[in-house]
Design a protein around this motif. Structure first.
Motif, PDB file in Angstrom:
ATOM      1  N   GLY A 535       0.791  -1.230   0.000  1.00 39.81           N
ATOM      2  CA  GLY A 535       0.000   0.000   0.000  1.00 39.81           C
ATOM      3  C   GLY A 535       0.816   1.270   0.000  1.00 39.81           C
ATOM      4  O   GLY A 535       2.046   1.269   0.032  1.00 39.81           O
ATOM      5  N   TYR A 536       0.091   2.381  -0.013  1.00 40.41           N
ATOM      6  CA  TYR A 536       0.661   3.718  -0.093  1.00 40.41           C
ATOM      7  C   TYR A 536       1.013   4.250   1.299  1.00 40.41           C
ATOM      8  O   TYR A 536       0.417   3.880   2.299  1.00 40.41           O
ATOM      9  CB  TYR A 536      -0.329   4.674  -0.763  1.00 40.41           C
ATOM     10  CG  TYR A 536      -0.587   4.373  -2.216  1.00 40.41           C
ATOM     11  CD1 TYR A 536       0.212   4.943  -3.202  1.00 40.41           C
ATOM     12  CD2 TYR A 536      -1.620   3.527  -2.600  1.00 40.41           C
ATOM     13  CE1 TYR A 536      -0.021   4.678  -4.549  1.00 40.41           C
ATOM     14  CE2 TYR A 536      -1.865   3.252  -3.934  1.00 40.41           C
ATOM     15  CZ  TYR A 536      -1.051   3.825  -4.906  1.00 40.41           C
ATOM     16  OH  TYR A 536      -1.291   3.548  -6.228  1.00 40.41           O
ATOM     17  N   GLY A 537       1.969   5.202   1.307  1.00 36.50           N
ATOM     18  CA  GLY A 537       2.338   5.843   2.562  1.00 36.50           C
ATOM     19  C   GLY A 537       1.171   6.558   3.195  1.00 36.50           C
ATOM     20  O   GLY A 537       1.008   6.565   4.420  1.00 36.50           O
ATOM     21  N   SER A 538       0.308   7.175   2.370  1.00 31.66           N
ATOM     22  CA  SER A 538      -0.839   7.911   2.898  1.00 31.66           C
ATOM     23  C   SER A 538      -1.840   6.988   3.580  1.00 31.66           C
ATOM     24  O   SER A 538      -2.571   7.401   4.480  1.00 31.66           O
ATOM     25  CB  SER A 538      -1.534   8.683   1.772  1.00 31.66           C
ATOM     26  OG  SER A 538      -1.922   7.795   0.731  1.00 31.66           O
ATOM     27  N   LEU A 539      -1.868   5.726   3.177  1.00 36.70           N
ATOM     28  CA  LEU A 539      -2.813   4.765   3.757  1.00 36.70           C
ATOM     29  C   LEU A 539      -2.231   4.084   4.993  1.00 36.70           C
ATOM     30  O   LEU A 539      -2.926   3.902   6.001  1.00 36.70           O
ATOM     31  CB  LEU A 539      -3.176   3.699   2.714  1.00 36.70           C
ATOM     32  CG  LEU A 539      -4.009   2.503   3.212  1.00 36.70           C
ATOM     33  CD1 LEU A 539      -5.406   2.965   3.598  1.00 36.70           C
ATOM     34  CD2 LEU A 539      -4.070   1.412   2.158  1.00 36.70           C
ATOM     35  N   ILE A 540      -0.946   3.743   4.959  1.00 37.96           N
ATOM     36  CA  ILE A 540      -0.354   2.886   5.991  1.00 37.96           C
ATOM     37  C   ILE A 540       0.414   3.669   7.051  1.00 37.96           C
ATOM     38  O   ILE A 540       0.262   3.432   8.247  1.00 37.96           O
ATOM     39  CB  ILE A 540       0.568   1.837   5.325  1.00 37.96           C
ATOM     40  CG1 ILE A 540      -0.274   0.914   4.446  1.00 37.96           C
ATOM     41  CG2 ILE A 540       1.331   1.034   6.368  1.00 37.96           C
ATOM     42  CD1 ILE A 540       0.532   0.015   3.564  1.00 37.96           C
ATOM     43  N   ALA A 541       1.250   4.618   6.627  1.00 34.63           N
ATOM     44  CA  ALA A 541       2.119   5.323   7.577  1.00 34.63           C
ATOM     45  C   ALA A 541       1.434   6.511   8.245  1.00 34.63           C
ATOM     46  O   ALA A 541       1.753   6.849   9.388  1.00 34.63           O
ATOM     47  CB  ALA A 541       3.390   5.789   6.868  1.00 34.63           C
ATOM     48  N   VAL A 542       0.481   7.149   7.552  1.00 28.47           N
ATOM     49  CA  VAL A 542      -0.179   8.340   8.113  1.00 28.47           C
ATOM     50  C   VAL A 542      -0.896   8.043   9.433  1.00 28.47           C
ATOM     51  O   VAL A 542      -0.763   8.813  10.392  1.00 28.47           O
ATOM     52  CB  VAL A 542      -1.146   8.971   7.094  1.00 28.47           C
ATOM     53  CG1 VAL A 542      -2.021  10.031   7.770  1.00 28.47           C
ATOM     54  CG2 VAL A 542      -0.361   9.600   5.958  1.00 28.47           C
ATOM     55  N   PRO A 543      -1.677   6.951   9.548  1.00 26.68           N
ATOM     56  CA  PRO A 543      -2.352   6.699  10.829  1.00 26.68           C
ATOM     57  C   PRO A 543      -1.382   6.559  12.006  1.00 26.68           C
ATOM     58  O   PRO A 543      -1.698   7.000  13.112  1.00 26.68           O
ATOM     59  CB  PRO A 543      -3.102   5.388  10.576  1.00 26.68           C
ATOM     60  CG  PRO A 543      -3.314   5.346   9.100  1.00 26.68           C
ATOM     61  CD  PRO A 543      -2.084   5.968   8.525  1.00 26.68           C
ATOM     62  N   VAL A 544      -0.225   5.971  11.771  1.00 28.01           N
ATOM     63  CA  VAL A 544       0.758   5.827  12.850  1.00 28.01           C
ATOM     64  C   VAL A 544       1.250   7.203  13.286  1.00 28.01           C
ATOM     65  O   VAL A 544       1.307   7.517  14.484  1.00 28.01           O
ATOM     66  CB  VAL A 544       1.952   4.956  12.408  1.00 28.01           C
ATOM     67  CG1 VAL A 544       2.931   4.762  13.567  1.00 28.01           C
ATOM     68  CG2 VAL A 544       1.481   3.608  11.894  1.00 28.01           C
ATOM     69  N   ALA A 545       1.607   8.041  12.314  1.00 28.41           N
ATOM     70  CA  ALA A 545       2.097   9.383  12.624  1.00 28.41           C
ATOM     71  C   ALA A 545       1.026  10.232  13.297  1.00 28.41           C
ATOM     72  O   ALA A 545       1.291  10.917  14.289  1.00 28.41           O
ATOM     73  CB  ALA A 545       2.588  10.067  11.346  1.00 28.41           C
ATOM     74  N   SER A 546      -0.198  10.186  12.772  1.00 27.24           N
ATOM     75  CA  SER A 546      -1.269  11.045  13.299  1.00 27.24           C
ATOM     76  C   SER A 546      -1.650  10.654  14.720  1.00 27.24           C
ATOM     77  O   SER A 546      -1.786  11.510  15.599  1.00 27.24           O
ATOM     78  CB  SER A 546      -2.495  10.998  12.384  1.00 27.24           C
ATOM     79  OG  SER A 546      -3.058   9.693  12.354  1.00 27.24           O
ATOM     80  N   GLN A 547      -1.801   9.355  14.974  1.00 26.18           N
ATOM     81  CA  GLN A 547      -2.176   8.908  16.315  1.00 26.18           C
ATOM     82  C   GLN A 547      -1.063   9.159  17.324  1.00 26.18           C
ATOM     83  O   GLN A 547      -1.315   9.542  18.469  1.00 26.18           O
ATOM     84  CB  GLN A 547      -2.539   7.417  16.297  1.00 26.18           C
ATOM     85  CG  GLN A 547      -3.887   7.118  15.668  1.00 26.18           C
ATOM     86  CD  GLN A 547      -5.008   7.814  16.429  1.00 26.18           C
ATOM     87  OE1 GLN A 547      -5.622   8.760  15.935  1.00 26.18           O
ATOM     88  NE2 GLN A 547      -5.268   7.352  17.646  1.00 26.18           N
ATOM     89  N   THR A 548       0.175   8.975  16.892  1.00 25.56           N
ATOM     90  CA  THR A 548       1.302   9.204  17.797  1.00 25.56           C
ATOM     91  C   THR A 548       1.391  10.667  18.204  1.00 25.56           C
ATOM     92  O   THR A 548       1.468  10.992  19.396  1.00 25.56           O
ATOM     93  CB  THR A 548       2.624   8.762  17.136  1.00 25.56           C
ATOM     94  OG1 THR A 548       2.563   7.363  16.835  1.00 25.56           O
ATOM     95  CG2 THR A 548       3.805   9.020  18.053  1.00 25.56           C
ATOM     96  N   LEU A 549       1.391  11.573  17.214  1.00 25.51           N
ATOM     97  CA  LEU A 549       1.494  12.997  17.529  1.00 25.51           C
ATOM     98  C   LEU A 549       0.285  13.490  18.316  1.00 25.51           C
ATOM     99  O   LEU A 549       0.422  14.276  19.257  1.00 25.51           O
ATOM    100  CB  LEU A 549       1.647  13.818  16.245  1.00 25.51           C
ATOM    101  CG  LEU A 549       3.052  13.930  15.651  1.00 25.51           C
ATOM    102  CD1 LEU A 549       3.071  14.946  14.515  1.00 25.51           C
ATOM    103  CD2 LEU A 549       4.075  14.322  16.703  1.00 25.51           C
TER     104      LEU A 549
END
Length: 687
Positions: A535-549
């Protein structure tokens, strides 16, 4: 014959007497190393990350064993301590004064050794490294080996500071192993190591780890790496990768999948797996950053004025020829039409960025990249950082590679390096060396040194930085454009993984974000290697970054509302017994086999720190595992047995009835190996 004998005796006693006496003296002299206590590693709030705790080790003095008794001693020690007889026999044949044959000797083993009567074995209380958070931050911390030397991570980087210097005792023993008090000995006290605080915030680390674990559960990637930093200072607030290892057991597999296949692996495969787990992918693993790198190319285009941000367009027709017989396309061949620089970044348009890098030109492009440390290292104070990779010369960079470098292919970086470069575009234009060292202090927490940030000259102008903050706010993924009413900036990336020179369908999904977008205080990078859905970074990595911050920022604001005045300063429990400490009502955990009567040698967190609700205080014994002898006067034999059989304190009883005397006396502080003898008497129990 008598004459010959007298001449030989005269030669030994008079002529060679001094030499023989010196040799005999040297044989009786024993040197014993006194190890320094290794300094602790804390986070920025002095939460413990790596500390030294007390254990009991068994040492063998081969000189005190008659060779005729080697087999018996070997059999006895191997049975009591669970050692291989051959290894014990090798130790007995050693020419060393002292050999450590086992650490972490249990209470039962201590009692059995004492009962065995083997004088050549001594028990020493020593320090051993303990990591209270287990595998959390393990690849950044590293671990220590059996000799107490730092291996990997911060333990290795700061080993000289943490280790201190050993002392030694030199003394003389007689044939029975007893110290000869009439012969002078020498003693040099060890100099304990300094403690250090890292820039890491343990709470940020825990949040990052939890959100990364959710991604692993959902997408089963080969690995995932996350870093949180302060873009203005270069401080690393959190750095985590999965899978990893437990530094308390560095040679054992930590992950379930690793444990399942461990027993069937060859020794070479086991070692290779451990090497993979020990290394820190955030600083040691290179990858092609993909579209996250478009933020760098955009900043270069703005700063070099290669094209006007308001009037110059590029044209995307869905694909573009970048070299003879070589074409690249945008995602799914989508044509974006005419685009300004900002549009190309928001659309993440490959065709547009090829045209942008053509306008910049190879000379200016590579000049900026080298100013951003491309082709070199970030300078992080951690070992084994890999050097980023770009063509060494302009002549070695062909047309196709130059074009694809514009969107993050054809070059390689570590996650930390691309985060540091991206920070430069939004922090005021400064390339700030990332670091994890925060400050050092001695054992009483006196500050010795602190890290000083050096900025140097800016690479990008303030106009470029201001524009980049605006552009990246516009390119941030839709689910994560705002946090606590403030804007968030970001750029996603999806990299196709090359294998044997050919790009496959496997991907690396990544996301760079910073907050607040108009005045950045935090930045984060998430890199997910080979998720199961390609998958794409916007689909997979964004939720990790958004929830963490989101969680980290919200937690910080709640703590700010509460204020430090609402907390309690932790009392000093050192020197008290565990039982006395527990009467205060604080929640405690005891290290090892500490009993109610154990004397507290240290505590974590330390006295004077702010106590947080729900926090657990860990108690540790002193260097002799001391305890305070309780008063058992008037207790029955059963009461004595019930009290002490649940502890590691050796004891025995004599007589029947009630306790009328005991040795040592009540209230005496004694080493943990001291046996208490209780005298019971029926006749006196009623008096």
């Amino acid at each position: 014959m008598t004459v010959i004998f007298l001449l030989r005796l005269f030669s030994l006693q008079v002529i060679g007497g001094d030499d023989y006496r010196a040799q005999a003296y040297a044989q009786r002299r024993t040197k014993k190393i006194a190890q320094a206590e290794r300094g602790a590693i804390y986070d920025r709030n002095q939460e413990p990350l790596a500390i030294s705790v007390n254990i009991t080790s068994a040492y063998l003095s081969p000189k005190q064993v008659d060779p005729a008794d080697y087999q018996e001693v070997s059999d006895t020690l191997s049975y009591i301590l669970g050692l291989e007889p051959a290894k014990v026999m090798d130790s007995l044949h050693s020419k060393k004064d002292y050999i450590r044959i086992k650490d972490k000797v249990s209470d039962g083993e201590i009692q059995a050794l004492t009962a065995s009567g083997i004088r050549a074995v001594s028990l020493e209380h020593e320090s051993q490294r303990f990591y209270p958070n287990d595998s959390l931050l393990s690849q950044t911390l590293g671990y220590t080996n059996d000799e107490g030397l730092g291996i990997y991570g911060a333990e290795k980087e700061f080993d000289q500071v943490l280790r201190g210097s050993a002392g030694q005792d030199v003394f003389t023993k007689d044939l029975r192993g007893r110290v000869v008090p009439t012969e002078e000995g020498k003693s040099f006290d060890p100099s304990n190591g300094q403690s250090i605080c890292l820039t890491i915030d343990l709470e940020a680390q825990k949040i990052l780890r939890e959100e990364m674990a959710k991604c692993v559960q959902k997408y089963d990637p080969k690995s995932i790496t996350g870093i949180i930093s302060n873009p203005n200072t270069g401080e690393i607030l959190a750095m985590e990768s999965l899978p990893n290892f437990n530094p308390n057991q560095p040679r054992q597999p930590e992950e379930t999948e690793d444990r399942v296949r461990w027993d069937s692996m060859t020794e070479e495969d086991k070692l290779n797996l451990l090497y993979e787990r020990w290394k820190n992918p955030a600083v040691s693993e290179l990858y092609e950053p993909g579209s996250v790198f478009k933020s760098i190319t955009t900043a270069l285009a703005l700063d070099s004025q290669a094209l006007s941000k308001d009037t110059d367009h590029v044209l995307c027709q869905g694909s573009i020829q970048i070299a003879p017989q070589t074409r690249i396309s945008c995602d799914r061949g989508r044509a974006h039409g005419e685009e300004l620089l900002k549009d190309a970044l928001v659309n993440s348009c490959n065709c547009g960025f090829v045209q942008i890098v053509w306008k910049i030109g190879p000379q200016r492009f590579t000049s900026y990249l080298r100013a951003l440390h491309m082709g070199g290292k970030s300078g992080i104070d951690l070992p084994a950082e890999a050097s980023s990779v770009i063509p060494k010369t302009l002549s070695s960079m062909d047309q196709a590679r130059f074009a694809t470098m514009s969107y993050g292919h054809g070059l390689s970086v570590t996650p930390l390096q691309i985060l540091t470069m991206a920070n430069t575009t939004i922090n005021g234009g400064y390339y700030i060396q990332p670091h994890i060292f925060y400050q050092s202090m001695n054992s009483d927490k006196t500050l010795l040194s602190s890290y000083q940030v050096e900025k140097g000259d800016p690479i990008f102008s303030q106009d470029t930085v201001k524009t980049m903050r605006d552009y990246l706010q516009a390119s941030a993924s839709k689910p994560f454009k705002e946090l606590q009413g403030k804007p968030v900036g970001g750029k996603s990336g999806t990299t196709l993984i090359a294998k044997d020179g050919v790009y496959t369908r496997d991907t690396i999904a990544s996301y760079f974000a910073f907050y607040p977008a108009d005045d950045p205080k935090l930045s984060i990078l998430i890199v997910v290697n080979t998720p199961n859905n390609q998958g794409y970074g916007s689909l997979i990595a964004v939720p990790v970054a958004s929830q963490t911050l989101t969680r980290y920022v919200e937690r910080g604001e709640k703590e700010g509302e509460k204020g430090p005045s609402d907390g309690k300063a932790l009392p000093d429990f050192v020197g008290k017994t565990v039982k006395e400490a527990e009467k205060t009502g604080y929640p405690f955990t005891r290290y090892g086999s500490m009993s109610d009567f154990s004397v507290i040698g240290s505590q974590m967190p330390k006295a004077g720190g702010l106590y947080r609700e729900g926090q657990t205080i860990t108690l540790y014994p002193d260097d002799r595992a001391s305890y305070l002898v309780p008063d058992m006067t008037g207790a029955s034999k059963k009461e004595v047995e019930d009290t002490f059989q649940a502890t590691s304190i050796p004891f025995d009883t004599r007589g029947e009835g009630k306790v009328v005397d005991q040795d040592p006396k009540p209230g005496t502080k004694v080493p943990g190996t001291t046996r208490i003898r209780f005298i019971l008497d029926k006749e006196k129990e009623g008096n």
